[in-house]
Design an enzyme around this catalytic site. Structure first.
Site, PDB file in Angstrom:
ATOM      1  N   SER A   7      22.105 -24.034   9.690  1.00  0.00           N
ATOM      2  CA  SER A   7      22.728 -25.363   9.631  1.00  0.00           C
ATOM      3  C   SER A   7      22.825 -25.844   8.194  1.00  0.00           C
ATOM      4  CB  SER A   7      21.906 -26.366  10.442  1.00  0.00           C
ATOM      5  OG  SER A   7      22.353 -27.673  10.142  1.00  0.00           O
ATOM      6  N   HIS A  32      26.336 -23.173  11.245  1.00  0.00           N
ATOM      7  CA  HIS A  32      26.280 -24.398  12.048  1.00  0.00           C
ATOM      8  C   HIS A  32      26.649 -25.591  11.166  1.00  0.00           C
ATOM      9  CE1 HIS A  32      24.827 -26.602  15.613  1.00  0.00           C
ATOM     10  NE2 HIS A  32      24.313 -27.478  14.769  1.00  0.00           N
ATOM     11  N   ASP A  34      27.106 -29.631  11.197  1.00  0.00           N
ATOM     12  CA  ASP A  34      26.773 -30.857  11.931  1.00  0.00           C
ATOM     13  C   ASP A  34      27.655 -32.004  11.481  1.00  0.00           C
ATOM     14  OD1 ASP A  34      24.447 -30.152  13.581  1.00  0.00           O
ATOM     15  OD2 ASP A  34      23.482 -29.720  11.663  1.00  0.00           O
ATOM     16  N   MET A  36      28.400 -35.883  11.981  1.00  0.00           N
ATOM     17  CA  MET A  36      27.772 -37.102  12.522  1.00  0.00           C
ATOM     18  C   MET A  36      28.628 -38.310  12.184  1.00  0.00           C
ATOM     19  SD  MET A  36      23.863 -36.450  11.385  1.00  0.00           S
ATOM     20  CE  MET A  36      23.048 -34.887  11.686  1.00  0.00           C
ATOM     21  N   HIS A  65      29.219 -28.631  15.440  1.00  0.00           N
ATOM     22  CA  HIS A  65      28.467 -29.473  16.382  1.00  0.00           C
ATOM     23  C   HIS A  65      28.879 -30.925  16.150  1.00  0.00           C
ATOM     24  CE1 HIS A  65      24.134 -31.025  17.527  1.00  0.00           C
ATOM     25  NE2 HIS A  65      25.046 -31.403  18.400  1.00  0.00           N
ATOM     26  N   MET A  67      28.493 -34.539  16.692  1.00  0.00           N
ATOM     27  CA  MET A  67      27.662 -35.667  17.168  1.00  0.00           C
ATOM     28  C   MET A  67      28.492 -36.925  16.936  1.00  0.00           C
ATOM     29  SD  MET A  67      24.061 -34.268  15.687  1.00  0.00           S
ATOM     30  CE  MET A  67      24.888 -33.114  14.619  1.00  0.00           C
ATOM     31  N   MET A 136      19.602 -29.434  22.855  1.00  0.00           N
ATOM     32  CA  MET A 136      18.977 -30.022  21.664  1.00  0.00           C
ATOM     33  C   MET A 136      17.461 -29.994  21.831  1.00  0.00           C
ATOM     34  SD  MET A 136      21.272 -30.736  19.459  1.00  0.00           S
ATOM     35  CE  MET A 136      20.111 -31.454  18.283  1.00  0.00           C
ATOM     36  N   ASP A 172      18.806 -26.097  18.986  1.00  0.00           N
ATOM     37  CA  ASP A 172      19.040 -26.759  17.696  1.00  0.00           C
ATOM     38  C   ASP A 172      17.995 -27.839  17.466  1.00  0.00           C
ATOM     39  OD1 ASP A 172      20.142 -27.923  15.442  1.00  0.00           O
ATOM     40  OD2 ASP A 172      21.935 -28.689  16.449  1.00  0.00           O
ATOM     41  N   SER A 195      16.345 -26.382   7.962  1.00  0.00           N
ATOM     42  CA  SER A 195      15.297 -26.375   6.932  1.00  0.00           C
ATOM     43  C   SER A 195      14.651 -25.007   6.784  1.00  0.00           C
ATOM     44  CB  SER A 195      14.185 -27.369   7.289  1.00  0.00           C
ATOM     45  OG  SER A 195      14.722 -28.513   7.871  1.00  0.00           O
TER      46      SER A 195
HETATM   47  C1  DX5 Z   1      20.183 -32.363  14.108  1.00  0.00           C
HETATM   48  C2  DX5 Z   1      21.201 -31.286  13.835  1.00  0.00           C
HETATM   49  C3  DX5 Z   1      20.603 -29.986  13.495  1.00  0.00           C
HETATM   50  C4  DX5 Z   1      19.798 -29.938  12.231  1.00  0.00           C
HETATM   51  C5  DX5 Z   1      18.732 -28.902  12.409  1.00  0.00           C
HETATM   52  O1  DX5 Z   1      20.792 -33.446  14.669  1.00  0.00           O
HETATM   53  O2  DX5 Z   1      22.022 -31.099  14.965  1.00  0.00           O
HETATM   54  O3  DX5 Z   1      21.601 -28.955  13.483  1.00  0.00           O
HETATM   55  O4  DX5 Z   1      20.557 -29.608  11.091  1.00  0.00           O
HETATM   56  O5  DX5 Z   1      17.885 -28.939  11.311  1.00  0.00           O
HETATM   57  P1  DX5 Z   1      16.410 -28.345  11.341  1.00  0.00           P
HETATM   58  O6  DX5 Z   1      16.530 -26.882  11.653  1.00  0.00           O
HETATM   59  O7  DX5 Z   1      15.909 -28.613   9.963  1.00  0.00           O
HETATM   60  O8  DX5 Z   1      15.643 -29.070  12.410  1.00  0.00           O
HETATM   61 ZN    ZN Z   2      23.347 -29.327  15.074  1.00  0.00          ZN
END
Ligand code: DX5
Ligand code: ZN
Length: 215
Positions: A7, A32, A34, A36, A65, A67, A136, A172, A195
């Site tokens: 990600s 991946h 994200d 938002m 993804h 959100m 999730m 995820d 991370s």
């Molecule tokens: C959270 C995201 C994840 C996030 C995961 O809302 O959808 O994809 O980047 O990050 P880590 O692996 O650090 O939890």
């Molecule tokens: Zn995600």
């Protein structure tokens, strides 16, 4: 086959192109991304312009993804900028079927995600329309959170529900080299890691994940 989907929320955006190359060359098959909207989740992240520009530097599968509230409004835009898989949240769509149909009609793969508090069986009516289910394992919105232990049972439940179908199960949030074996054993096969891939040595992190995923 098990797939790693790093990600980029945890990447260093000043050298994003290099970091994407690093994960790709080390064995990750998906990336991946994200998105938002500050409404479905509190945070804002990135959108189409970033995706279009990284599309120019990589052929890796873009696992987007969303959100985003009512993502049906943006499906064509995300396809145009280079998404290969688009995952939407069941909780964010007034008409889940129409949203998934729109993704499929645009010629990309469709994913359906649920938050940790949503019953797993809400995905059942949509199984003929999805290529991937995203369970999730943290509350969506931020990287770097801790894996919610109750997720393991939910992955097992999803795996039972999907029995016999060619549908990926993605997880995820809070996935590490220490807990990834648990989610694989529960039935997940697409592993998002932010991370735990981008903090430290990216190549080594991906290789260590791949050893576990390929074992
Ligand atoms: C959270 C995201 C994840 C996030 C995961 O809302 O959808 O994809 O980047 O990050 P880590 O692996 O650090 O939890
Ligand atoms: Zn995600």
């Amino acid at each position: 086959m098990n797939i790693l989907s790093p990600s980029i929320l945890a990447a260093d955006c000043t050298i994003l192109g290099e970091q994407i190359k690093a994960v790709e060359e080390s064995g990750a098959r998906y990336l991946h991304i994200d998105v938002m909207d500050g409404s479905f989740v509190p945070a804002l992240s990135f959108g189409m312009s970033l995706i279009s520009s990284i599309r120019k530097c990589s052929d890796i599968v873009f696992d987007v993804h969303l959100m985003v509230q009512e993502p049906i409004r943006y499906i064509d835009d995300f396809v145009e900028c280079g998404a290969d898989i688009i995952t939407v949240h069941q909780e964010a769509c007034e008409d889940v079927t129409a949203t998934l149909q729109k993704i499929k009609a645009a010629g990309v793969k469709a994913g359906l995600s649920i938050k940790p508090q949503t019953d797993v069986d809400v995905i059942e009516p949509y199984l003929d329309l999805v290529d991937m289910v995203l369970i999730m394992t943290v509350n969506p919105g931020f990287g770097g959170q801790k894996y919610i232990e109750a997720s393991t049972e939910r992955i097992i439940e999803a795996h039972k529900l999907l029995a016999g179908r060619q549908i990926h199960i993605e997880v995820d949030g809070g996935i590490t080299k220490e807990n990834v074996r648990t989610v694989l054993d529960a039935g997940a096969n697409v592993i998002v890691a932010g991370s735990s891939v981008f903090k430290g040595n990216i190549q080594e992190n991906v290789k260590e994940f791949m050893e576990i995923l390929n074992a």
